[in-house]
Write an enzyme that holds these catalytic residues in place. Structure first.
Site, mmCIF file in Angstrom:
data_model
loop_
_atom_site.group_PDB
_atom_site.id
_atom_site.type_symbol
_atom_site.label_atom_id
_atom_site.label_comp_id
_atom_site.label_asym_id
_atom_site.label_seq_id
_atom_site.Cartn_x
_atom_site.Cartn_y
_atom_site.Cartn_z
ATOM 1 N N ASP A 1 17.032 -0.203 85.082
ATOM 2 C CA ASP A 1 16.030 -0.430 84.024
ATOM 3 C C ASP A 1 14.915 -1.244 84.614
ATOM 4 O OD1 ASP A 1 14.448 -1.384 81.827
ATOM 5 O OD2 ASP A 1 16.194 -1.714 80.580
ATOM 6 N N PHE B 1 18.482 -6.824 78.122
ATOM 7 C CA PHE B 1 17.762 -6.225 77.130
ATOM 8 C C PHE B 1 17.300 -4.752 77.512
ATOM 9 C CE2 PHE B 1 14.012 -5.005 74.546
ATOM 10 C CZ PHE B 1 14.399 -5.511 73.262
ATOM 11 N N LYS C 1 6.006 0.116 79.589
ATOM 12 C CA LYS C 1 5.293 -0.963 79.519
ATOM 13 C C LYS C 1 4.126 -0.682 80.546
ATOM 14 C CE LYS C 1 8.560 -4.494 78.266
ATOM 15 N NZ LYS C 1 7.783 -4.909 77.026
#
Length: 397
Positions: free
Chosen positions: A214, A129, A243
């Protein structure tokens, strides 16, 4: 009452009015132990005093000037990230998807600047994702997110997770880079073994490819290192983070070596809000805490305690729990019952978890979580598991 909001979220019937550390307080006054941390965002918990002071102080001075002018706190944050990592340069944005978009553009532009514009394709891994933009959806390749949004953005080739032969077969003369999460978050807390990460680095060097890591979910201390790839003793060419880097304030960053970023000249990429003074002040405050002596040791120690306690819980409830996965404070419980049902049962015990792929429930507590709070979480998980086990016994009778 009909909501004015676009119905793109299946929200739980619960709203919070304040938080402190690892705890949230609902409008009803009930306290919830937050082991979701806003999906790994609130790295230092709620209302951390150092972050509150940094944001408040900056808000009283300057919010936004745009990137037409120098932003000193951004220069400082970029230098600190470079000093603490493999990278030479940083690009600030607002989210993980934007950081991954920058990573994709950097990789493509690198080859174009080298006279090989045909090398634009990026190999990614099933279950990944990488974000919700059209390009990052295509990079992730999950049909449930892509369906209905028209033709998939070209340039991405997915291979099965852990299939080395399929990976080699996917690399061709148009391949520019490999893009991978060291631990798949949304994909079910599936870790890439250290030797495989080192193998990917060697493969990229051999084939003239860039390696994109990532670390939107795994970065900024979540696994007990500043970035998760450090456990493998290797480094990527490009890395995305978001995040936790803003501790709850919207912030993302794309880090790269100067060589990988050589095609990114003035005007080749940009952002209106990325790197704004508010975000930069908070990002620096987060690093003050995460890079302080002993902090990452704390994450490693508490993560080990949590994993050990979860292993004991799995042994006591083998019909509920199948496996414990992850590293540091990025932990997944592979379930034998529907994960959404178990997350709801935990919420009924005032413990907040996050569902993930592969029928996993994620435990993503703030990195400042205490051993006592881990104990409280285990008690609530046990209560939820006991309720499930009782229901399964009644159904079997």
């Amino acid at each position: 009452m009909t909501s004015a909001l676009l119905p793109t979220y299946a929200r739980a019937p619960l709203a919070f009015e304040r938080g402190e550390g690892a705890w949230l307080v609902a409008e009803s006054g009930e306290r919830y132990l937050d082991f979701g941390a806003g999906i790994a965002v609130n790295a230092l918990g709620h209302a951390h005093p150092h972050l509150v002071e940094a944001l408040t102080s900056q808000a009283q001075k300057l919010w936004h000037t745009s990137n037409l002018f120098q932003i000193p706190e951004g220069e400082r944050l970029g230098q600190r990230l470079v000093d603490a990592s493999f990278a030479d340069v940083a690009f600030f944005c607002n989210s993980g998807a934007e950081a991954n978009e920058a990573a994709i553009k950097i990789a493509r532009k690198y080859h174009a600047a080298a006279g090989q514009p045909e090398r634009y394709r990026i190999v990614t891994f099933e279950g990944a994702f990488h974000g919700r933009t059209l390009a990052t959806l295509a990079a992730g390749g999950q049909q449930k997110y892509i369906e209905g949004f028209g033709p998939k953005v070209d340039g991405f080739d997915q291979v099965p997770f852990g299939d080395h032969e399929a990976l080699l077969a996917a690399i061709g003369p148009e391949t520019a880079a490999l893009m991978i999460e060291p631990i798949q978050g949304e994909g079910g807390i599936r870790s890439v073994p250290p030797q495989c990460l080192r193998g990917l680095r060697a493969l990229c060097d051999e084939r003239g490819l860039l390696l994109i890591m990532d670390e939107v979910q795994t970065g900024v201390g979540r696994t007990g290192q500043l970035f998760a790839h450090e456990w493998a003793g290797m480094a990527p060419d490009i890395l995305s983070a978001a995040k936790g880097i803003g501790g709850g304030f919207p912030l993302g960053v794309c880090l790269a070596t100067r060589e990988a970023a050589r095609g990114m000249t003035a005007g080749s990429h940009g952002t209106t809000f990325g790197g704004n003074p508010l975000a930069m002040a908070v990002g620096n405050a987060v690093l003050d805490v995460v890079l302080a002596e002993g902090f990452l040791d704390h994450v490693q120690r508490i993560g080990l305690v949590l994993k050990q306690r979860l292993a004991g819980l799995k042994d006591r409830y083998p019909d509920i729990f199948e496996d414990v996965r992850g590293a540091g404070l990025l932990i997944g419980l592979k379930l034998r019952v529907p994960n959404t049902d178990f997350v709801a049962a935990a919420r009924a015990e005032h413990l907040l978890l996050i569902p993930a792929g592969d029928n996993v429930a994620r435990l993503l507590p703030p990195l400042i979580v205490t051993e006592a709070e881990v104990g409280a979480a285990i008690e609530r998980l046990e209560a939820a598991a006991s309720r499930f086990a009782s229901g399964m016994r009644r159904a079997a009778e």
